[in-house]
Motif scaffolding. Structure first.
Motif: not given
Length: 543
Positions: A117-118, A121, A125, A200
């Motif tokens: 998931k990291d 992201f 991003r 985040f």
């Protein structure tokens, strides 16, 4: 070792020192390649837990990084494109950092503890076009690769993997004729994801000249490095601390680095290595020193060690005393952030005051200010701030990338606000008081409570949670969660373990709450925001 230190008179150095920043600057071409003109100059002495040893010169680093830059270019990576680099302390990490700088790609390092998931992201991003990693992380990335459309190139080290380019083979075949990019001083160079209190992680963007040149003071004055030193930084490669003390700090100074590639920190092994290898200077988070002094230090000799530093949080005086008795070295504190280079340090020529962060670093106009931007008198608590007008200091990040409002929020008039609080004593020594927000600093990691709370709330047994720092003898502070459980669930030791395991799976494992307390209600403001400060003060006995 009786050589003179790089700084012998703090006041004179502080008043006279100026950074020189040219219009164009490329650390790989202008620094690494210069040291590589001496073909025998040692850059790295790498060992692993199996007893493998590899030595690399600056020339080796120059050649390997040229080859990797050629390979990345052939993969369609261009100047300004983002390359995610997620590796532990493999030699390839140093080669890849150098290659990205050489070709002007924007490097986005990360810790190996990131989850799928990291990774998703971060890739989206930053709009990363390439990822360089190992098989463990590659497997996590493969789970989300179809949701990361910008990533066109995937490179894996150590062993081949389906769908990935194998680093060793591909780099060996690549040309070492690579012309370094003409990178302007203000071109983007490096982007670090850093945890905040809200939301985040944000992306702290550093440029080609300001950050590498800014770290001249980190390496020369605080780490006190010279070309004949061998420096050991015991830090994960995913954090800005690695840029400070595993990359720009020592390489600026032409020092060699000792690198221990291991899965986990072992205090006995660390002491054995310090006894066996010619390590002259060492840097570690306070947690590491706390674990080292619990061992029987009398069994070890430290023949080469002359200088030790700690950073990340203040160090307890008793730890400094025990370490000094065993090694003859005073652990000297240093302070800075992901967004900056060294801001404050206990430099070798100043009398250390245990528990203090030392004095402002040359090139940095550091002050303690009130909420209106006025410098406060000595011994008055306030916000740690850097003066940015009329001259923006070298080493300060350019912006939180893609978030202009967030960037604006940390500047106030003539000041950049660090988000930390301190006071300066009558002699100009700075004393850390704490974060002005709720970020938790534990074992050298920065953890935003929001990320842990977000992970907890995904578990069906959690109705609500608040996460704060709690005192801990070894780690300084740890993550503690106050949890209101959902109807139909019972509190138990088993549930504590289940929630801890859940957080480790959902977010990076280092963020899990080491303490969990079940409560009926959480303190809140009128607008319904959790008052973390009330919980935190109770933990630290301030309420």
């Amino acid at each position: 070792m009786s050589q003179a230190h790089n700084m012998t008179d703090y006041d004179a150095t502080y008043s006279e020192f100026r950074f020189e920043v040219p219009e164009y600057f490329n650390f790989a071409a202008d620094v690494i390649d210069k040291w590589a003109e001496d073909p025998d100059k040692l850059a790295m002495w790498w060992v692993d837990d199996e007893g493998t040893e590899v030595k690399k010169t600056y020339l080796d680093l120059t050649r390997a990084s040229r080859r990797l830059a050629s390979l990345l270019a052939s993969q369609g990576v261009g100047q300004g494109d983002v390359v995610m680099l997620i590796l532990p302390r493999n030699i390839e990490w140093w080669e890849a950092v150098t290659a990205c700088i050489r070709m002007g790609a924007l490097l986005a390092p990360g810790t190996t503890q990131l989850t799928s998931k990291d990774l998703e992201f971060r890739a989206n991003r930053s709009e990363a076009v390439c990822i360089i990693t190992n098989n463990d992380i590659a497997a996590k990335f493969d789970d989300v690769a179809d949701r990361c459309p910008s990533v066109r190139s995937r490179i894996v080290i150590t062993e081949p993997r389906d769908g990935w380019l194998f680093y060793t083979d591909a780099v060996e075949k690549a040309s070492d004729e690579f012309e370094a990019a003409r990178t302007r001083s203000d071109d983007p160079c490096l982007v670090y994801f850093t945890s905040g209190t809200v939301g985040f992680p944000k992306m702290a963007l550093h440029t080609h000249a300001s950050y590498p040149i800014g770290h001249q003071t980190t390496g020369r004055f605080w780490l006190d490095l010279r070309p004949d030193d061998m420096h050991w930084n015991i830090s994960d490669t995913g954090w800005a601390k690695a840029a400070w003390s595993s990359y720009f700090g020592p390489l600026n100074c032409g020092a060699a680095q000792f690198i221990h590639h291991t899965e986990r920190f072992d205090p006995i092994k660390t002491l054995e290595l310090l006894s066996k290898y010619p390590v002259t200077t060492m840097c570690g988070a306070p947690t590491i020193y706390r674990m080292l002094v619990l061992q029987d230090l009398g069994q070890f000799r430290f023949p080469s060690l002359r200088h030790c530093v700690g950073a990340g949080e203040p160090l307890n005086p008793e730890i400094i005393e025990v370490w000094k008795r065993a090694t003859g070295c005073t652990i000297r504190d240093g302070y800075g952030q992901t967004e900056t280079v060294l801001l404050c340090g206990s430099f070798p020529c100043i009398e250390p005051r245990f528990g203090s962060m030392g004095k402002p670093a040359p090139g940095i106009d550091l002050n303690v200010i009130d909420n209106d931007g006025n410098v406060v008198p000595p011994n008055t608590e306030g916000n740690i701030a850097i003066r940015v007008r009329p001259n923006r200091p070298v080493g300060l990040f350019r912006e939180y990338w893609k978030e202009p409002e967030r960037t604006a929020s940390v500047f106030n008039g003539d000041w950049y606000l660090t988000g930390d609080r301190a006071y300066a004593d009558d002699d100009g020594y700075f004393w850390f008081v704490g974060r002005s927000d709720d970020v938790i600093l534990t074992s050298g990691y920065r953890i935003g409570p929001f990320e842990v709370e977000s992970a907890l709330i995904e578990h069906p047994a959690v109705a609500e949670s608040a996460v704060v720092s709690s005192p801990d003898a070894t780690r300084g502070e740890v993550v503690k969660a106050f949890v209101i459980i959902a109807p139909g669930f019972q509190t138990s030791e088993g549930l504590v373990k289940e929630l801890q395991d859940h957080v480790k799976k959902v977010t990076a494992p280092y963020k899990y709450p080491r303490k969990i307390e079940f409560v009926e209600a959480l303190p809140k403001t009128v607008s319904g925001k959790i008052r973390r400060i009330e919980l935190r003060d109770a933990e630290w006995g301030k309420s």
